[in-house]
Design a protein around this motif. Structure first.
Motif, mmCIF file in Angstrom:
data_model
loop_
_atom_site.group_PDB
_atom_site.id
_atom_site.type_symbol
_atom_site.label_atom_id
_atom_site.label_comp_id
_atom_site.label_asym_id
_atom_site.label_seq_id
_atom_site.Cartn_x
_atom_site.Cartn_y
_atom_site.Cartn_z
ATOM 1 N N GLN A 146 0.825 -1.217 0.000
ATOM 2 C CA GLN A 146 0.000 0.000 0.000
ATOM 3 C C GLN A 146 0.852 1.257 0.000
ATOM 4 O O GLN A 146 0.499 2.263 -0.597
ATOM 5 C CB GLN A 146 -0.887 0.039 1.250
ATOM 6 N N LYS A 147 1.992 1.188 0.724
ATOM 7 C CA LYS A 147 2.760 2.423 0.932
ATOM 8 C C LYS A 147 4.171 2.063 1.386
ATOM 9 O O LYS A 147 4.369 1.077 2.094
ATOM 10 C CB LYS A 147 2.048 3.232 2.031
ATOM 11 N N ILE A 148 5.119 2.884 0.962
ATOM 12 C CA ILE A 148 6.500 2.711 1.441
ATOM 13 C C ILE A 148 6.812 3.903 2.336
ATOM 14 O O ILE A 148 6.664 5.049 1.907
ATOM 15 C CB ILE A 148 7.493 2.689 0.259
ATOM 16 N N LEU B 89 8.351 8.403 -2.890
ATOM 17 C CA LEU B 89 9.777 8.287 -2.552
ATOM 18 C C LEU B 89 10.449 9.639 -2.765
ATOM 19 O O LEU B 89 10.105 10.368 -3.701
ATOM 20 C CB LEU B 89 10.451 7.225 -3.434
ATOM 21 N N PRO B 90 11.421 9.985 -1.907
ATOM 22 C CA PRO B 90 12.065 11.289 -2.074
ATOM 23 C C PRO B 90 12.974 11.307 -3.300
ATOM 24 O O PRO B 90 13.496 10.270 -3.702
ATOM 25 C CB PRO B 90 12.897 11.428 -0.790
ATOM 26 N N LYS C 228 11.283 3.127 7.788
ATOM 27 C CA LYS C 228 11.955 1.969 7.162
ATOM 28 C C LYS C 228 10.993 0.778 7.142
ATOM 29 O O LYS C 228 11.283 -0.315 7.646
ATOM 30 C CB LYS C 228 13.253 1.622 7.893
ATOM 31 N N CYS C 229 9.825 1.039 6.576
ATOM 32 C CA CYS C 229 8.749 0.056 6.638
ATOM 33 C C CYS C 229 7.911 0.092 5.351
ATOM 34 O O CYS C 229 7.709 1.152 4.758
ATOM 35 C CB CYS C 229 7.862 0.399 7.839
ATOM 36 N N VAL C 230 7.445 -1.091 4.960
ATOM 37 C CA VAL C 230 6.519 -1.190 3.832
ATOM 38 C C VAL C 230 5.172 -1.601 4.409
ATOM 39 O O VAL C 230 5.086 -2.611 5.111
ATOM 40 C CB VAL C 230 7.008 -2.265 2.832
ATOM 41 N N TYR C 231 4.139 -0.815 4.156
ATOM 42 C CA TYR C 231 2.811 -1.157 4.664
ATOM 43 C C TYR C 231 2.066 -1.953 3.598
ATOM 44 O O TYR C 231 2.001 -1.543 2.441
ATOM 45 C CB TYR C 231 2.046 0.113 5.052
ATOM 46 N N THR C 232 1.544 -3.108 4.007
ATOM 47 C CA THR C 232 0.832 -3.977 3.060
ATOM 48 C C THR C 232 -0.564 -4.277 3.600
ATOM 49 O O THR C 232 -0.862 -3.988 4.767
ATOM 50 C CB THR C 232 1.565 -5.322 2.860
ATOM 51 N N ASP D 43 -1.474 -6.962 4.505
ATOM 52 C CA ASP D 43 -1.309 -7.975 5.549
ATOM 53 C C ASP D 43 -0.438 -7.485 6.702
ATOM 54 O O ASP D 43 0.081 -8.286 7.471
ATOM 55 C CB ASP D 43 -0.699 -9.242 4.926
ATOM 56 N N GLY D 44 -0.243 -6.178 6.792
ATOM 57 C CA GLY D 44 0.528 -5.625 7.910
ATOM 58 C C GLY D 44 1.859 -5.054 7.460
ATOM 59 O O GLY D 44 2.238 -5.168 6.293
ATOM 60 N N PRO D 45 2.594 -4.438 8.428
ATOM 61 C CA PRO D 45 3.861 -3.782 8.069
ATOM 62 C C PRO D 45 5.005 -4.783 7.903
ATOM 63 O O PRO D 45 5.021 -5.836 8.534
ATOM 64 C CB PRO D 45 4.125 -2.872 9.280
ATOM 65 N N ILE D 46 5.934 -4.438 7.037
ATOM 66 C CA ILE D 46 7.160 -5.238 6.875
ATOM 67 C C ILE D 46 8.331 -4.266 7.027
ATOM 68 O O ILE D 46 8.465 -3.328 6.231
ATOM 69 C CB ILE D 46 7.228 -5.900 5.474
#
Ligand SMILES: Cc1cc2nc3c(=O)[nH]c(=O)nc-3n(C[C@H](O)[C@H](O)[C@H](O)COP(=O)(O)OP(=O)(O)OC[C@H]3O[C@@H](n4cnc5c(N)ncnc54)[C@H](O)[C@@H]3O)c2cc1C
Length: 459
Positions: free
Chosen positions: A114-116, A305-306, A121-125, A127-130
């Motif tokens: 869904q979002k970086i 992303l920056p 330092k996390c990827v939101y999906t 199914d939860g954060p990674i």
């Protein structure tokens, strides 16, 4: 007939070669709580190359490699147009990612990103954060409609396996409906197929669709007159296949025209309406099937992303494929904008560039962890390959040009070699051998959504 036998012989030899190539080395993944966590987003050409390179080169490092994709397969896009035109079965161009995890030793998670978040330092999906220590972004591209909302609403596209199946069903359905339709205007709309954009995908689709109609469907639907079927390739510019040199482009143009594809140059589309395409000069092409192959732009997820972005949304990366201000984040493939030293134009979005970027990102993560100097992208232009339907293609491999039947053999040999998985190679070879005798798959496949309750539906 001679050509068919020669084709079968050569394709058979390529098949034997790819069988030898299928021997893979074993693996097995490991991770501990202290492992350095590398997360790779996207199991396309770039992401798969990155995950494999990381897993195969991590000796002496405690590295946990996790590949994430919303689909649990890798899609071989170069022959997706053949799925749409019944030349290849859909599951012969998809390769389960979990085969690769076993063979190469990394983990896989099927999740929709869904979002970086660079800060967390996390990827939101779904199914939860990674959380990650290093991130490789390889989320590919989406269709670019250049702001034309009507095109997005009313066109078919060719990007995902669902697109390929949906288009094939629709083409066959158009023939089924036309055969029982009495109104000549409606029949004309049903049997006119418009493809917008004469890049490689548009040209390959137009040629293959014309062959499908001429060599297969007109025999299967005797109630349809050959003169009723039109395949129209619409291009805003004054030429097709921009990346090819003049000689190959002219060969391609002649082949398309000799097959009966109507190529309309200098014909910018103003609107895609229900029932046809409106051209900027006001003229209208009635059609129930408009396929948009006019361009791509980076996955919108990289917009946050920056750093600098191109007009097509690609994110500028340095020589090592890193975001300049965030060396822990690597962006590759169709999401990345990279200028080779001294070049004015960025590398194009294609599979070899994505694979080279994936390998470079992976090797540089390993170098960083070993305190070694980083390596710039190693990419060498390999050439162009464009199929022009039955027994015909144009190819430029390292400056050596091929056209016609030889071009077709080169095209097939190269893609058979590059296709993922031995089973897929063997199955596609069989599909192609049947194709030599004009056997294509013309059933309409019922497609139903997954019954697993989840918000994420893999495209
Ligand atoms: C029809 C077609 C034909 C093509 N033919 C050729 C060709 O002949 N030669 C060539 O070199 N190139 C070709 N290309 C271009 C080539 O496919 C791309 O340049 C290449 O795939 C880019 O690799 P990538 O790793 O950047 O992205 P991709 O290979 O597209 O992989 C992106 C991955 O990200 C995943 N993903 C996307 N969004 C999310 C999300 N939100 N959450 C989780 N996962 C997500 C997707 O499922 C996909 O697996 C073709 C493309 C198309 C569409």
């Amino acid at each position: 007939m001679k050509k068919a036998l020669l084709g079968i012989g050569l394709l058979g030899s390529v098949g034997a070669l790819v069988a030898l190539q299928a021997t893979r080395r074993g693996g097995g993944y490991y991770s501990s709580n202290n492992s350095t966590r590398v997360v790779v987003l996207g199991a396309g050409f770039g992401g798969l190359a990155a995950a494999r390179t990381l897993a195969r080169n991590r000796d002496g490092l405690d590295l946990d490699v996790l590949l994430v994709d919303r689909a649990n397969f890798h899609l071989f896009t170069p022959i997706l147009y053949q799925v749409a035109t019944g030349g290849v079965e859909p599951d012969n161009v998809t390769h389960p990612v979990r085969y690769a995890t076993q063979a190469d030793g990394f983990r896989f998670q099927e999740s929709n990103v869904q979002k970086i978040s660079v800060e967390d330092k996390c990827v939101y999906t779904d199914d939860g954060p990674i959380y990650y220590d290093y991130l490789v972004v390889a989320l590919g591209a989406t269709n670019n409609f250049f702001g034309l909302a009507s095109a997005e609403e009313n066109s078919f596209t060719l990007k995902t396996i669902s697109d390929g199946i949906e288009l094939r069903n629709h083409i066959i359905d158009a023939f089924e409906r036309a055969e029982v339709e009495q109104d000549p205007e409606v029949r004309r709309r049903l049997l006119t197929f418009v493809i917008v954009g004469a890049g490689p995908t548009g040209v390959e689709l137009a040629a293959s669709l014309r062959d499908l109609a001429s060599h297969v469907l007109l025999k299967e639907y005797p109630g349809i007159d050959p003169g009723e079927v039109r395949v129209v390739l619409v291009e805003a510019l004054d030429r097709i296949l921009l990346a090819l040199d003049d000689q190959l482009r002219q060969n391609a143009m002649k082949t398309l025209q000799s097959k009966g594809v109507e190529v309309l140059l200098n014909t910018p589309v103003a609107d895609v309406e229900k029932g046809g395409v409106r051209i900027k000069d006001g003229s209208f092409i009635p059609s129930e099937t408009v396929v948009w192959t006019a361009g791509v732009k980076a996955n919108p997820l990289v917009a946050d992303l920056p750093g600098e972005k191109g007009r097509d949304g690609r994110v500028r990366v340095n020589d090592f494929m890193q975001l300049p201000d965030h060396p822990e984040i690597y962006v590759i493939g169709d999401c990345a904008m990279y200028f080779m030293p001294g070049e004015q134009r960025p590398l194009p979005p294609n599979a070899p560039v994505a694979i080279a970027g994936g390998k470079t990102a992976a090797i540089n993560i390993i170098h960083t962890l070993k305190n070694e100097p980083l390596e710039p992208l190693k990419y060498k232009y390999q050439g162009e390959l464009v199929s022009l339907g039955k027994n015909n293609a144009v190819a430029n491999i390292m400056g050596i040009k091929f056209s016609g039947f030889i071009g077709w053999l080169v095209w097939r040999a190269v893609y058979l070699y590059k296709l993922e998985g031995f089973k897929n190679k063997a199955s596609v070879l069989v599909d192609w051998l049947f194709g030599v005798f004009d056997r294509r798959e013309t059933s309409k496949l019922p497609v139903t959504p997954s019954k697993v309750p989840s918000e994420s539906v893999a495209e």
